[in-house]
Every structure is written in structure tokens, then in C-alpha cells.
Write a protein that holds these residues in place. Structure first.
Motif: not given
Length: 140
Positions: A130-136
Motif C-alpha cells: 500500500a505504501r509503494r502504490l502511487p497516491p492516485q
């Protein structure tokens, strides 16, 4: 090494003689820190020398904590620790190592007894993803 104190000489006189002879030889000339106050005199902490040694060695004072508190701190910092790891396997390996050390502590606890529980590897991997996914692309 100095000679042994003769039995018939008072201790104070013998020590003062040793100091006087050393001064005459110049043993106290050009010592490091000469004329400066002792650095720990103003420090009221009994373990000032331990902290200074740790700082000189580049170590954290966390090394002085009991094992249970060290493990708890490591668990608290786990999200930041695994954030820079590149793959899921690396995250799982890190959690497995941490869980092994937690299990070792649980088998033979030392004082102070502080509850420490194993870390869920799947939850840690999910949080890492979850932390590695881009914010969008994150799911709210």
C-alpha cells in the motif's frame, strides 16, 4: 610500573613521592586536555562514560535497553524499516528474522517482562504494498 611500596613507609608519603618523581621526570607535561575542565564533572548522569563510549563507537543508546523493549521498538518501526526493501520476499525475510528473535525472547524472557507478540507477515506485506502504490491508485 613503579616499585613496590616499602612496608615501613606510610602509604600517603609513598604516593606523594611517586607523584613528585613523575612530575620531575615530566610525565605530566603536555597531556591531552591539560588546563581544561574534566568533561564529565558537570554531568550528573552516572552512566556518562557508557553514553560517551556508545557515541564514540557510533552506536545508539538503544543497545542498553532490555531485549523486550528493543523488540517492541523494532516492531513499532517496522513499516519504516521495510519501506525501502525492493521485493516482497525481502519483506517476508525481514519479518521472519524478527519473528525468530521474538520467539527466542518468548522462550527465555528476561526482565523486565514486557509482552511482545509475533508480527503478521501478510499484514506487513500488505502495508508495504500500500505504501509503494502511487497516491492516485490507492484504495480509500
Amino acid at each position: 610500573m613503579t616499585e613496590r611500596k616499602p612496608w615501613d613507609v606510610p602509604f600517603e608519603s609513598w604516593v606523594e613521592r611517586q607523584i613528585r618523581l613523575a612530575q620531575e621526570r615530566g610525565d605530566f607535561d603536555n597531556l591531552e586536555g591539560a588546563g581544561k575542565p574534566l568533561p564529565h564533572v558537570a554531568d550528573t548522569d552516572e552512566l556518562w562514560w557508557v553514553k560517551r563510549k556508545l557515541a564514540a563507537e557510533g552506536l545508539s543508546t538503544e543497545a542498553l535497553l532490555p531485549a523486550s523493549l528493543q523488540l517492541r521498538r523494532e516492531i513499532e518501526r517496522l513499516p519504516e524499516t521495510v519501506a525501502d526493501l525492493l521485493g516482497e520476499r525481502d519483506v517476508r525475510d525481514h519479518v521472519a528474522d524478527l519473528n525468530r528473535r521474538i520467539a527466542d525472547y518468548i522462550r527465555a524472557p528476561s526482565a523486565p517482562i514486557v509482552p511482545v507478540h509475533r508480527v503478521d507477515a501478510d499484514a506487513t506485506v500488505a502495508a508495504w504494498r500500500a505504501r509503494r502504490l502511487p497516491p492516485q491508485t490507492r484504495v480509500p
